[in-house]
Scaffold this active site. Structure first.
Site, PDB file in Angstrom:
ATOM      1  CD  GLU A   8     -29.629  12.081   1.610  1.00  0.00           C
ATOM      2  OE1 GLU A   8     -29.877  13.088   1.834  1.00  0.00           O
ATOM      3  OE2 GLU A   8     -29.884  11.166   1.892  1.00  0.00           O
ATOM      4  CB  THR A  39     -34.275  12.017   9.835  1.00  0.00           C
ATOM      5  OG1 THR A  39     -32.977  11.684   8.670  1.00  0.00           O
ATOM      6  CG2 THR A  39     -33.752  11.501  11.044  1.00  0.00           C
ATOM      7  N   GLY A  53     -34.761  19.447   5.825  1.00  0.00           N
ATOM      8  CA  GLY A  53     -34.284  21.085   5.315  1.00  0.00           C
ATOM      9  C   GLY A  53     -35.268  21.722   4.968  1.00  0.00           C
TER      10      GLY A  53
HETATM   11  C1  LIG Z   1     -21.578  20.991  -7.348  1.00  0.00           C
HETATM   12  C2  LIG Z   1     -22.740  20.414  -6.721  1.00  0.00           C
HETATM   13  C3  LIG Z   1     -23.675  21.330  -5.654  1.00  0.00           C
HETATM   14  C4  LIG Z   1     -24.742  19.953  -5.218  1.00  0.00           C
HETATM   15  C5  LIG Z   1     -26.451  20.170  -4.700  1.00  0.00           C
HETATM   16  C6  LIG Z   1     -25.643  19.977  -3.275  1.00  0.00           C
HETATM   17  C7  LIG Z   1     -26.018  18.413  -2.691  1.00  0.00           C
HETATM   18  C8  LIG Z   1     -25.786  18.527  -1.285  1.00  0.00           C
HETATM   19  C9  LIG Z   1     -26.822  19.410  -0.377  1.00  0.00           C
HETATM   20  C10 LIG Z   1     -28.103  18.335   0.134  1.00  0.00           C
HETATM   21  C11 LIG Z   1     -29.147  18.082   1.594  1.00  0.00           C
HETATM   22  C12 LIG Z   1     -29.878  17.500   1.655  1.00  0.00           C
HETATM   23  C13 LIG Z   1     -29.340  17.280   3.295  1.00  0.00           C
HETATM   24  C14 LIG Z   1     -29.823  15.811   3.774  1.00  0.00           C
HETATM   25  C15 LIG Z   1     -30.942  15.276   3.822  1.00  0.00           C
HETATM   26  C16 LIG Z   1     -30.600  13.534   3.626  1.00  0.00           C
HETATM   27  O1  LIG Z   1     -29.750  13.640   4.620  1.00  0.00           O
HETATM   28  S1  LIG Z   1     -31.856  12.313   4.178  1.00  0.00           S
HETATM   29  C17 LIG Z   1     -31.850  11.609   5.516  1.00  0.00           C
HETATM   30  C18 LIG Z   1     -30.842  10.513   4.872  1.00  0.00           C
HETATM   31  N1  LIG Z   1     -31.369   9.381   5.080  1.00  0.00           N
HETATM   32  C19 LIG Z   1     -30.261   8.142   5.266  1.00  0.00           C
HETATM   33  O2  LIG Z   1     -29.319   8.788   4.652  1.00  0.00           O
HETATM   34  C20 LIG Z   1     -30.240   7.081   5.634  1.00  0.00           C
HETATM   35  C21 LIG Z   1     -29.950   6.346   5.949  1.00  0.00           C
HETATM   36  N2  LIG Z   1     -29.808   4.721   5.541  1.00  0.00           N
HETATM   37  C22 LIG Z   1     -30.164   3.874   5.170  1.00  0.00           C
HETATM   38  O3  LIG Z   1     -30.102   4.474   3.661  1.00  0.00           O
HETATM   39  C23 LIG Z   1     -30.675   2.731   5.173  1.00  0.00           C
HETATM   40  O4  LIG Z   1     -32.132   2.466   6.253  1.00  0.00           O
HETATM   41  C24 LIG Z   1     -30.060   1.814   5.296  1.00  0.00           C
HETATM   42  C25 LIG Z   1     -28.719   1.587   6.669  1.00  0.00           C
HETATM   43  C26 LIG Z   1     -29.096   1.318   4.087  1.00  0.00           C
HETATM   44  C27 LIG Z   1     -30.155  -0.046   6.213  1.00  0.00           C
HETATM   45  O5  LIG Z   1     -31.417  -0.261   5.109  1.00  0.00           O
HETATM   46  P1  LIG Z   1     -32.183  -1.644   4.952  1.00  0.00           P
HETATM   47  O6  LIG Z   1     -33.445  -2.148   4.909  1.00  0.00           O
HETATM   48  O7  LIG Z   1     -32.024  -1.856   7.031  1.00  0.00           O
HETATM   49  O8  LIG Z   1     -30.780  -2.492   4.536  1.00  0.00           O
HETATM   50  P2  LIG Z   1     -29.611  -3.353   4.774  1.00  0.00           P
HETATM   51  O9  LIG Z   1     -30.993  -4.598   5.741  1.00  0.00           O
HETATM   52  O10 LIG Z   1     -28.513  -3.658   5.199  1.00  0.00           O
HETATM   53  O11 LIG Z   1     -30.105  -4.022   3.219  1.00  0.00           O
HETATM   54  C28 LIG Z   1     -31.301  -4.104   2.408  1.00  0.00           C
HETATM   55  C29 LIG Z   1     -30.298  -4.142   0.886  1.00  0.00           C
HETATM   56  O12 LIG Z   1     -30.683  -2.665   0.031  1.00  0.00           O
HETATM   57  C30 LIG Z   1     -29.617  -2.507  -0.701  1.00  0.00           C
HETATM   58  N3  LIG Z   1     -29.795  -1.004   0.021  1.00  0.00           N
HETATM   59  C31 LIG Z   1     -29.752  -0.074   1.017  1.00  0.00           C
HETATM   60  N4  LIG Z   1     -29.769   1.038   0.395  1.00  0.00           N
HETATM   61  C32 LIG Z   1     -30.240   1.038  -1.299  1.00  0.00           C
HETATM   62  C33 LIG Z   1     -29.772   1.789  -1.996  1.00  0.00           C
HETATM   63  N5  LIG Z   1     -30.398   3.353  -1.981  1.00  0.00           N
HETATM   64  N6  LIG Z   1     -29.848   1.669  -2.976  1.00  0.00           N
HETATM   65  C34 LIG Z   1     -29.994  -0.018  -3.206  1.00  0.00           C
HETATM   66  N7  LIG Z   1     -30.076  -0.738  -2.934  1.00  0.00           N
HETATM   67  C35 LIG Z   1     -29.402  -0.202  -1.588  1.00  0.00           C
HETATM   68  C36 LIG Z   1     -28.911  -3.473   0.096  1.00  0.00           C
HETATM   69  O13 LIG Z   1     -27.321  -3.462  -0.218  1.00  0.00           O
HETATM   70  C37 LIG Z   1     -28.650  -4.713   0.744  1.00  0.00           C
HETATM   71  O14 LIG Z   1     -28.620  -5.342  -0.679  1.00  0.00           O
HETATM   72  P3  LIG Z   1     -28.656  -7.003  -0.180  1.00  0.00           P
HETATM   73  O15 LIG Z   1     -27.130  -7.129   0.303  1.00  0.00           O
HETATM   74  O16 LIG Z   1     -30.114  -7.822   0.913  1.00  0.00           O
HETATM   75  O17 LIG Z   1     -28.793  -7.200  -1.145  1.00  0.00           O
HETATM   76  C1  LIG Z   2     -27.128  19.124   8.339  1.00  0.00           C
HETATM   77  C2  LIG Z   2     -28.384  18.114   8.240  1.00  0.00           C
HETATM   78  C3  LIG Z   2     -29.881  18.468   7.864  1.00  0.00           C
HETATM   79  C4  LIG Z   2     -30.028  16.746   7.199  1.00  0.00           C
HETATM   80  N1  LIG Z   2     -31.814  17.197   6.126  1.00  0.00           N
HETATM   81  C5  LIG Z   2     -32.080  15.778   6.437  1.00  0.00           C
HETATM   82  C6  LIG Z   2     -33.391  16.041   5.517  1.00  0.00           C
HETATM   83  O1  LIG Z   2     -33.225  17.498   4.891  1.00  0.00           O
HETATM   84  N2  LIG Z   2     -34.660  14.749   5.504  1.00  0.00           N
HETATM   85  C7  LIG Z   2     -34.118  14.128   6.554  1.00  0.00           C
HETATM   86  O2  LIG Z   2     -34.975  12.822   6.353  1.00  0.00           O
HETATM   87  N3  LIG Z   2     -33.099  14.157   7.095  1.00  0.00           N
HETATM   88  C8  LIG Z   2     -31.916  14.813   7.413  1.00  0.00           C
HETATM   89  N4  LIG Z   2     -30.706  15.149   8.214  1.00  0.00           N
HETATM   90  C9  LIG Z   2     -31.068  13.439   8.517  1.00  0.00           C
HETATM   91  C10 LIG Z   2     -29.709  12.883   8.504  1.00  0.00           C
HETATM   92  O3  LIG Z   2     -30.155  11.653   7.099  1.00  0.00           O
HETATM   93  C11 LIG Z   2     -29.537  11.600  10.133  1.00  0.00           C
HETATM   94  O4  LIG Z   2     -28.908  12.443  11.269  1.00  0.00           O
HETATM   95  C12 LIG Z   2     -28.405  10.224   9.290  1.00  0.00           C
HETATM   96  O5  LIG Z   2     -29.336   9.689   8.960  1.00  0.00           O
HETATM   97  C13 LIG Z   2     -27.677  10.168  10.812  1.00  0.00           C
HETATM   98  O6  LIG Z   2     -29.192   9.198  11.482  1.00  0.00           O
HETATM   99  P1  LIG Z   2     -29.144   9.592  13.110  1.00  0.00           P
HETATM  100  O7  LIG Z   2     -29.002  11.191  13.507  1.00  0.00           O
HETATM  101  O8  LIG Z   2     -30.188   8.861  13.442  1.00  0.00           O
HETATM  102  O9  LIG Z   2     -28.101   8.818  13.564  1.00  0.00           O
HETATM  103  P2  LIG Z   2     -28.196   6.974  14.218  1.00  0.00           P
HETATM  104  O10 LIG Z   2     -27.531   6.342  13.495  1.00  0.00           O
HETATM  105  O11 LIG Z   2     -28.301   7.151  15.620  1.00  0.00           O
HETATM  106  O12 LIG Z   2     -26.025   7.367  14.424  1.00  0.00           O
HETATM  107  C14 LIG Z   2     -25.827   7.553  15.985  1.00  0.00           C
HETATM  108  C15 LIG Z   2     -24.370   6.656  16.298  1.00  0.00           C
HETATM  109  O13 LIG Z   2     -24.735   4.874  15.569  1.00  0.00           O
HETATM  110  C16 LIG Z   2     -24.096   4.712  14.996  1.00  0.00           C
HETATM  111  N5  LIG Z   2     -25.018   3.704  14.376  1.00  0.00           N
HETATM  112  C17 LIG Z   2     -26.147   3.439  13.875  1.00  0.00           C
HETATM  113  N6  LIG Z   2     -27.010   3.211  13.458  1.00  0.00           N
HETATM  114  C18 LIG Z   2     -24.836   1.779  12.953  1.00  0.00           C
HETATM  115  C19 LIG Z   2     -25.368   0.506  12.535  1.00  0.00           C
HETATM  116  N7  LIG Z   2     -25.963  -0.256  12.142  1.00  0.00           N
HETATM  117  N8  LIG Z   2     -24.180   0.089  12.242  1.00  0.00           N
HETATM  118  C20 LIG Z   2     -23.166   0.731  12.933  1.00  0.00           C
HETATM  119  N9  LIG Z   2     -23.234   1.887  14.107  1.00  0.00           N
HETATM  120  C21 LIG Z   2     -24.064   2.613  13.499  1.00  0.00           C
HETATM  121  C22 LIG Z   2     -23.760   6.074  13.909  1.00  0.00           C
HETATM  122  O14 LIG Z   2     -22.746   5.127  13.125  1.00  0.00           O
HETATM  123  C23 LIG Z   2     -23.475   7.094  14.796  1.00  0.00           C
HETATM  124  O15 LIG Z   2     -22.406   6.556  14.852  1.00  0.00           O
HETATM  125  C24 LIG Z   2     -30.211  16.024   8.189  1.00  0.00           C
HETATM  126  C25 LIG Z   2     -28.734  15.839   9.057  1.00  0.00           C
HETATM  127  C26 LIG Z   2     -28.315  16.910   9.118  1.00  0.00           C
HETATM  128  C27 LIG Z   2     -26.756  16.398  10.695  1.00  0.00           C
END
Ligand SMILES: CCCCCCCCCCCCCCCC(=O)SCCNC(=O)CCNC(=O)[C@H](O)C(C)(C)COP(=O)(O)OP(=O)(O)OC[C@H]1O[C@@H](n2cnc3c(N)ncnc32)[C@H](O)[C@@H]1OP(=O)(O)O
Ligand SMILES: Cc1cc2nc3c(=O)[nH]c(=O)nc-3n(C[C@H](O)[C@H](O)[C@H](O)COP(=O)(O)OP(=O)(O)OC[C@H]3O[C@@H](n4cnc5c(N)ncnc54)[C@H](O)[C@@H]3O)c2cc1C
Length: 670
Positions: free
Chosen positions: A435, A153, A192
């Protein structure tokens, strides 16, 4: 489990009324007595260590002290894990138990500062690294000789990762990548542990080679000197500041100014760059997204754990707290006797079981699909992505709501930090955003559902999680009247989901006549989210019905009957929460709603005297709960005053602010 102090008679009386064997439930819930024994051993091993105990409640520490205390504990915890492993005990599961879940949060209160190292940095190397890269990095990372984060991010982009702005430009002369942050919005923001803990990172950056951009790729980058921990040349790094919760995590920012890393530091299991700069495409571009999918899967289990703590606190408290006579001239009852109070807590208890069962189901599916991926078979990847996205969204949203309701159910005392809800709330609400922000997750699932709908209309076979669409098209469900049973409610949800998907698709197609497909999707977003949510609710119910049916065959009749009541409560409550959709799409009538309402009330009554056995059976010792309101002995008033006495302000009778400010102020007003 039992406390040395005398148990509040209100609670011990309740325990006598439980009709099933609580230990039998515990063994069922944790899938066997061996797992329960291991869980208890681990809890005791870690929680009895005085070094891991907080002398002052962490909520009274400053931001800096909280961080330093959490790092101290993280090191202790990993060393203790190594100690256990040297004795031949446990493997990866020990880490999982301590990174999140109930044990991890009992130790860290807000979160383990090196969780991202284990759940993202290491898995990214395993999933995206070649065998040579794994050989170079895995054992160093596994032994914590290096500690890493996952830096994806940026200030400007979190959701739309194709829009990330950090660049990694290949220089064929030196065989290096040059990393740059071209502007403020390209600063990495949130990873993180990035602030002051980690010295390495998986950096997701736009790959440029031979004058072309090849999209985002993962790179392993050293950030700090391994001896001095000073940021390396060209690297600007820091912490992003304190947050709603998870304040021990040290989320950070990061910018690059011409930082050079060798060619071998691009993780090349999927895409590759050759020495001459030639780019070799991956089999599928979405393979880069694998690490995110892994975390979405584990989040589900985490939600069940956090919610199980919240409901235990709320229910035990409700069985010792007395307030407001129901009948005039009668004594004040336990607040649990107010039916509205039961409704705040009992359905949330059922949710814990549903989330846990589904989390295990999803974990098995994840392992199967990744096993297939290793053999080059990508067929079920879209299905796993779709179901994990909507489950992550529904379960984190519902856990957040339920934790807040549990807090409200404990009245004013629940607002105290010592009640324990704040830390739980901080963890579950963070998961609604990290995520993948939940709205965006629902839309990902909807994209898949629309494709499945089109396939089903063309007579193509669908994968298991969406096969109900085929049945719908064949018209098997459409004429059935609404049945008030878990399987009847499941059919109604599948019917509603199918009709909502069909209707969204119809509106999408209509809009496509005068809008681009993307804008048409945007305009249909509200309905798509609705369809995705209905699909997810159907899946949660289906998985639970199937697993419960199978896993309770060997249990006692008493336990089976309570679990059946909980499943009924869950499904009736679900149906009542979605009456709008069910009336619109699923042959439900207003008399069905009246009947559901009566069933809900009857189920609350039926579960009234067994429900304590369920939360006791979650088997959370007091240290795990970390709450003055939820202790096993129910002595809440003693706990409340004891906790208040730990306030730093209560360590002296008169605070210096009296002499400095209040006294002069009060005297001058005379
Ligand atoms: C008790 C247990 C303890 C456990 C232990 C604790 C655990 C719990 C602590 C955690 C702590 C973490 C801390 C947070 C760590 C962060 O937050 S890391 C940052 C995470 N960031 C995100 O998740 C970002 C969210 N954004 C995205 O995933 C993607 O960019 C989006 C929203 C899917 C859009 O991507 P795009 O390339 O524009 O994709 P799009 O054009 O919509 O789709 C392209 C194609 O890819 C496919 N696609 C997209 N994503 C995927 C995927 N991941 N896989 C496969 N296909 C995919 C779509 O389905 C689509 O397929 P088609 O329809 O074309 O066939
Ligand atoms: C506690 C915490 C820990 C994190 N840890 C990590 C980490 O370890 N590593 C890392 O890389 N990131 C990390 N992140 C970042 C996190 O993954 C992002 O904040 C998250 O994916 C959302 O992205 P954004 O902040 O850009 O929100 P934005 O995308 O800006 O979202 C803002 C608003 O816009 C809307 N929006 C955006 N796009 C669309 C769309 N296509 N359609 C409709 N609505 C939309 C959303 O629904 C939301 O309401 C962490 C975040 C938090 C809060």
């Amino acid at each position: 489990m039992t406390s040395a102090t005398k148990v509040n008679p209100d609670l011990s009386d309740e325990r006598k009324k439980v009709e099933f064997d609580v230990e039998e439930f515990t063994n069922w819930y944790y899938k066997g007595a061996e797992n329960v024994a291991e869980k208890r051993f681990l809890e005791n091993f870690f929680l009895s260590d005085p070094e891991l105990e907080d002398k002052v409640p962490t909520s009274y520490l400053s931001h800096k002290e909280k961080y330093e205390n959490a790092v101290r504990k993280a090191v202790l915890v990993v060393n203790k894990i190594k100690e256990l492993q040297a004795d031949g005990r446990g493997g990866v599961d020990i880490y999982m138990a301590l990174l999140g879940g109930t044990l991890g949060t009992a130790i860290f209160r807000e979160a383990n500062p090196i969780t991202v190292h284990f759940v993202m940095f290491l898995p990214a190397i395993m999933n995206h690294g070649t065998s040579d890269q794994q050989a170079e990095w895995i054992s160093r990372a596994w032994n914590c000789n290096i500690i890493g984060t996952y830096a994806q991010t940026e200030l400007g982009h979190g959701t739309y990762i194709r829009g990330l702005e950090t660049t990694a430009t290949y220089d064929p002369k030196s065989k290096e990548f040059i990393l740059n942050s071209p502007n403020l919005t390209s600063y990495k923001w949130w990873p993180g542990g990035l602030g002051h803990t980690t010295n390495y990172a998986i950096v997701i950056a736009q790959l440029h080679s031979l004058g072309k951009c090849h999209g985002i790729q993962p790179f392993i980058v050293q950030l700090r000197d391994e001896e001095t921990h000073m940021p390396l040349k060209g690297i600007k790094i820091g912490e992003i500041g304190n947050k709603v919760g998870m304040n021990t995590v040290n989320n950070g920012f990061l910018a690059f100014d011409n930082v050079r890393i060798p060619l071998k530091n691009m993780l090349m299991k999927n895409a590759k760059v050759l020495e001459d700069g030639q780019f070799i495409k991956p089999k599928s571009s979405v393979l880069t997204y694998g690490t995110m999918m892994f975390v979405r899967v584990v989040i589900l289990k985490d939600m069940a754990s956090y919610l199980s703590k919240a409901v235990t606190i709320a229910l035990r408290y409700s069985m010792v707290r007395r307030q407001s006579p129901i009948e005039p001239n009668k004594p004040e009852p336990k607040i649990i006797e107010h039916v509205t109070q039961q409704y705040k807590i009992f359905p949330a208890i059922a949710k814990v079981i549903v989330f846990k069962i589904t989390a295990e189901f999803l974990w098995d599916m994840y392992n199967q699909v990744t096993h297939d991926l290793d053999k080059g078979d990508l067929e079920r990847l879209p299905e796993l992505h779709a179901i994990s996205c909507c489950l992550k969204a529904v379960c984190t949203n519902e856990a957040a709501q339920a934790v807040e309701i549990c807090r409200l159910s404990t009245g004013g005392h629940g607002y105290l930090n010592s009640a324990g809800f704040q830390d739980i709330y901080g963890m579950v609400t963070a998961a609604q955003t990290y995520e993948g922000e939940n709205t965006v997750m629902f839309l990902q699932t909807a994209r898949y559902l629309i494709k499945c709908w089109e396939k089903a209309m063309n007579g193509e076979k669908l994968t298991p999680t969406v096969s109900y669409l085929e049945n719908f098209i064949k018209g098997r469900n459409s004429r059935q009247s609404f049945q008030n049973s878990p399987s009847g409610i499941l059919k109604a949800f599948q019917l509603a989901a199918a009709k909502k998907i069909a209707e969204s698709n119809k509106h999408l197609e209509e809009r496509k006549k005068y809008l681009s497909p993307e804008e048409a999707t945007n305009q249909t977003g509200l309905e798509l989210i609705n369809a995705s949510e209905l699909h997810c609710q159907a899946f949660l119910l289906q998985a639970t019905i199937e697993v419960l049916e199978d896993s309770t065959k060997q249990t006692s009749l008493q336990l089976r009957s309570v679990l059946k009541d909980l499943l009924e409560l869950y499904s009736v409550d679900l149906a009542l929460r979605y009456t709008g959709s069910l009336l619109e799409f699923a042959n439900m009538t207003s008399s069905d709603i009246e009947f559901l309402q009566r069933s809900l009330e009857a189920l609350l009554k039926k579960l009234r005297y067994n429900i304590l056995g369920i939360v006791d059976g979650f088997d959370h010792p007091d240290q795990i709960l970390g709450s003055v309101l939820g202790t096993y002995d129910g002595n809440v008033y003693e706990n409340l005053i004891n906790a208040a006495m730990k306030s730093p302000l209560n360590q002296e009778d008169v605070n210096k602010s009296f002499h400095l400010y209040l006294k002069p102020f009060m005297k001058s007003n005379l």
